[in-house]
Structures are given as C-alpha cells and as structure tokens.
Design an enzyme around this catalytic site. Structure first.
Site, PDB file in Angstrom:
ATOM      1  N   SER A 170     141.577  31.180  77.104  1.00  0.00           N
ATOM      2  CA  SER A 170     141.689  29.603  76.663  1.00  0.00           C
ATOM      3  C   SER A 170     140.402  29.330  76.098  1.00  0.00           C
ATOM      4  CB  SER A 170     141.959  28.843  77.851  1.00  0.00           C
ATOM      5  OG  SER A 170     140.941  28.750  78.691  1.00  0.00           O
ATOM      6  N   LYS A 171     140.343  28.123  75.785  1.00  0.00           N
ATOM      7  CA  LYS A 171     139.228  27.564  75.094  1.00  0.00           C
ATOM      8  C   LYS A 171     137.770  27.720  75.938  1.00  0.00           C
ATOM      9  CE  LYS A 171     139.151  24.722  71.647  1.00  0.00           C
ATOM     10  NZ  LYS A 171     138.884  24.954  70.375  1.00  0.00           N
ATOM     11  N   ARG A 172     137.987  27.723  77.191  1.00  0.00           N
ATOM     12  CA  ARG A 172     137.029  27.972  77.954  1.00  0.00           C
ATOM     13  C   ARG A 172     135.928  29.249  77.750  1.00  0.00           C
ATOM     14  NH1 ARG A 172     140.534  28.441  81.778  1.00  0.00           N
ATOM     15  NH2 ARG A 172     140.881  30.754  82.635  1.00  0.00           N
TER      16      ARG A 172
END
Length: 410
Positions: free
Chosen positions: A195-197
């Site tokens: 994901s974005k993280r």
C-alpha cells in the site's frame, strides 16, 4: 480492471494483467482489457484513460476493443429475468437475487492453488441486479466470461471467495466454466499488503521515479513467478517464452524496492549511450525540467554508470544547469590555486584539466582525495558528482572560474 476514481493504477493490478498478457502471448491467444465500471462519473473516465496510458507505457497491450461492463447492462438484465422465469433467481426488495445451492460443494482445480472446495451452505444468495437496475460485479463479470469465450481467468487471490458464486452462475446459464488461476497477493517487506505506506504503488509514481518500463515489467513478472531459481534479467520475449502458470507460487510475493532499483540500474547500464540520453531528456521534460537537451546529452555518459533511476540524474547534474553556492571550509588555498591553474589552460579538456589540477595538488603537498574535495564542492556545490575533470570540461571555463573565485573568497 476496476478503475479507481483517483486515477491510480495499482502496481498489483498491473502485475496480474501482465500474467494474463504473458500467458495469452505465449499460447497465441487473446488478452482482453475489460473495464469493470459500476460508476459512470468523469473521474472514472479519466481513470480509464490513465489505465490505458500506463499499460501502453509498460508495453502491455490488449486485443480487440476495450469493453465496459455497463455497456452490457441490458444483456445482464435479460439473463436475470430469464433466471427468475426459470426459478433460479428471485426478486427481493426491487433487486434480483440468484439462488445458490444449499447442499454439497462447489469445487474447481485452480492452476495455482490446486483443488479448492467450498461448502455450498456457506455461500449466500447473490444479488445479480441492484434495485437501480445496475448489475453487480459478480453477475456481470462471469456473464462477460461466457459471452467473450474466456478460457482462462487469471486474477488476484482476493477473488477466491467470488469464484464459487461465479461458477454456479455460469452453470445456471449452461456456459463453459473457465480455468481459474488465482495469483498471490503482493506484500511489502513488513509482511503486509502493498500500500501507500510502502512507497510508490501507482504506475505513474514509478514512471516519475525514473524507472524504465522494461525493467519494471521484468521485475513485476518475477513477483510470484519464476522460471527457475536463478534467472532474473529477462527480455520481454524471453518472459513470454518461459512463462507458465504452473510456476506461479501460491505464497504472497514480496515487493523489494532495493531489488527493483538494482534491476533498473542494470537496464540503465545496458542501454546504448544515445538511448540513455534520449530517455533522460524525455523524463526531464515529463517532470518539469527545462534543461538544455544538448547539455543533457553530453552529461548523460558521466552518470550512466552511477544512477539506479532516472530521477537521480538531477542531483548529480544540477550544477551544470543551475547556479550553485558553496562554502569550502579550509579549502580556500587549493581552490584559489586551481582557479589560477585553469585560467589560461589550453585545450580545456578533461585530460588537460586533470593534469593541471594534479600539478596543483603536488605543488601544495596535499593528498589528491583531500585536495579534490573542496574543488569539487566549489564547482558542483556537492561532495558527490560525476567525474570531476569531465564535469569541469562540460561546465566550461567561464563558469568554472567564476565558481572557484567565489568559493575561494567565501
């Protein structure tokens, strides 16, 4: 593909589509791009453009026209009404639901995961058509599989729970059930879903970060698939030739940014110098740099062996295109001496510059590494740069002398 209203084509979706593409190309089949849109907003239209642009940038194409799920809304409605007439579906608060079997199991032989069996009593009756008349994904998608003559459905393992519902639906309309291959999820290095993280996850972000499309495709192909335990660098043709679903793993794949950087660096160094310069010029233009293309072309060979991504070029070469201000603590003497040595040097070439500066260093009784660092900082504004002598040649006499003068007086 389900378009995201934010226009972000997730790299996991690309990897799955790539597996479809490799499989279809290897077997001389057709690879279809279907947009599973249950929304008709402008944002989705933009996202569809983004999906196509991203895939084509990667060199992943598709056969036939792009199709949209909502274009088949009338066909879906007709099938739903037929299923109601046959007693296989029923109306429920304005929606139409499909009757799932209550006993026994629904099973299939998954190419990646092996035999999968689901108890029918655990599968709830499926909404086919919502009360507003729109078909659900789990109705439209298997119907499209039937109408398009799909032989293989290769998709993410988050769809496993949808498969028994879709198999029962296809049986109810006497369609041919495709072969299913549920490919593994992609995790970050912390063991959680990508994901974005974890950094860049959209194709556009990888493009902006300066990855080459062919390196990214090679890397993505190896997320959950390997032809053997060793080969990593493979051309597109080799990927097509060697791809088999049987070698796809059921275990989650790990997205390793360090490995991607390494692989991208390998691809960058393998480019002919002219091609590398061309890619740099395009990347700089796309990312808002208004730098002189001819100078970029000349600077490219100085960094080709050093960078892992195109976005590292500006930090290495900014001093050629923009002014720098540098302070050389304790190095003023060598910087001033360098300025004097270069003032009338002819010819102003890397070779002559190196000889002149080495003379300065020797005369001052300094170690070369110790003496060249303040000169490098004065000229480039950084302790890290391409080759010092080549950099000075590219920068030209006038700018070099101005920067050395400025630094020696700061």
């Amino acid at each position: 593909m389900a378009p995201s209203p934010t226009g972000l084509l997730h790299i996991g979706g690309v990897r799955t589509f790539l597996f479809n593409w490799l499989f279809a190309r290897k077997h001389g089949g057709q690879n279809l791009l279907r947009i599973e849109n249950t929304d008709t907003s402008r944002e989705v239209a933009e996202a569809v453009d983004h999906i196509q642009t991203s895939l084509l940038w990667l060199g992943i194409d598709w056969d036939d026209e792009l199709t949209f799920q909502l274009d088949r809304i009338d066909d879906c409605r007709r099938v739903a009404e037929q299923l109601v007439a046959e007693g296989k579906a029923y109306e429920d608060e304005g929606a139409i639901r499909f009757r799932m079997p209550n006993e026994g199991v629904t099973a299939w032989d998954d190419v990646v995961r092996g035999r999968v069996e689901v108890q029918n009593e655990t599968i709830e009756d499926l909404v086919l058509v919502r009360s507003d008349g729109r078909p659900t994904y789990n109705f439209a998608s298997p119907m499209e599989d039937v109408w398009d003559g799909i032989t293989h459905v290769i998709r993410g393992d988050d769809h496993i729970s949808n498969t028994p519902k879709q198999i029962n639906l296809i049986r109810a309309v006497a369609g041919d059930i495709p072969i299913y291959a549920h490919v593994p999820s992609i995790f970050g290095q912390d063991g959680k879903k990508l994901s974005k993280r974890h950094g860049a996850v959209g194709v556009g972000e990888f493009r902006s970060a300066g990855y080459l499309p062919e390196a990214l495709v090679n890397f993505l192909a190896l997320l959950g698939w390997a032809p053997d335990g060793e080969t990593t660098i493979m051309s597109r043709d080799e990927l097509v030739e060697r791809f088999t679903l049987e070698r796809v793993s059921a275990s989650p794949a790990q997205f390793d940014y360090a490995k991607l950087d390494w692989m991208n660096g390998m691809y960058i160094r393998a480019l002919p110098p002219d091609e590398f310069a061309h890619r740099l010029i395009l990347w700089l233009g796309e990312n808002g740099y208004d730098w002189d293309a001819e100078l970029v072309r000349k600077a490219a060979p100085l960094v080709q062996e050093k960078v892992a991504r195109l976005d590292e070029f500006p930090d290495y070469a900014r001093f050629l295109f923009e002014d720098v201000e540098a302070s050389v603590d304790g190095g003023a003497e060598v910087v001033a001496a360098a300025r004097d040595a270069l003032a009338d040097l002819e010819p102003f070439t890397a070779e002559a510059i190196e000889a002149a500066l080495r003379d300065v260093v020797e005369r001052l009784g300094l170690k070369p590494r110790q003496a060249f660092q303040p000169i490098r900082v004065a000229v480039t504004g950084s302790t890290v740069s391409p080759g010092l002598f080549e950099s000075i040649e590219l920068l030209g006499r006038e700018t070099t002398l101005r920067r050395l003068s400025s630094a020696s007086h700061s």
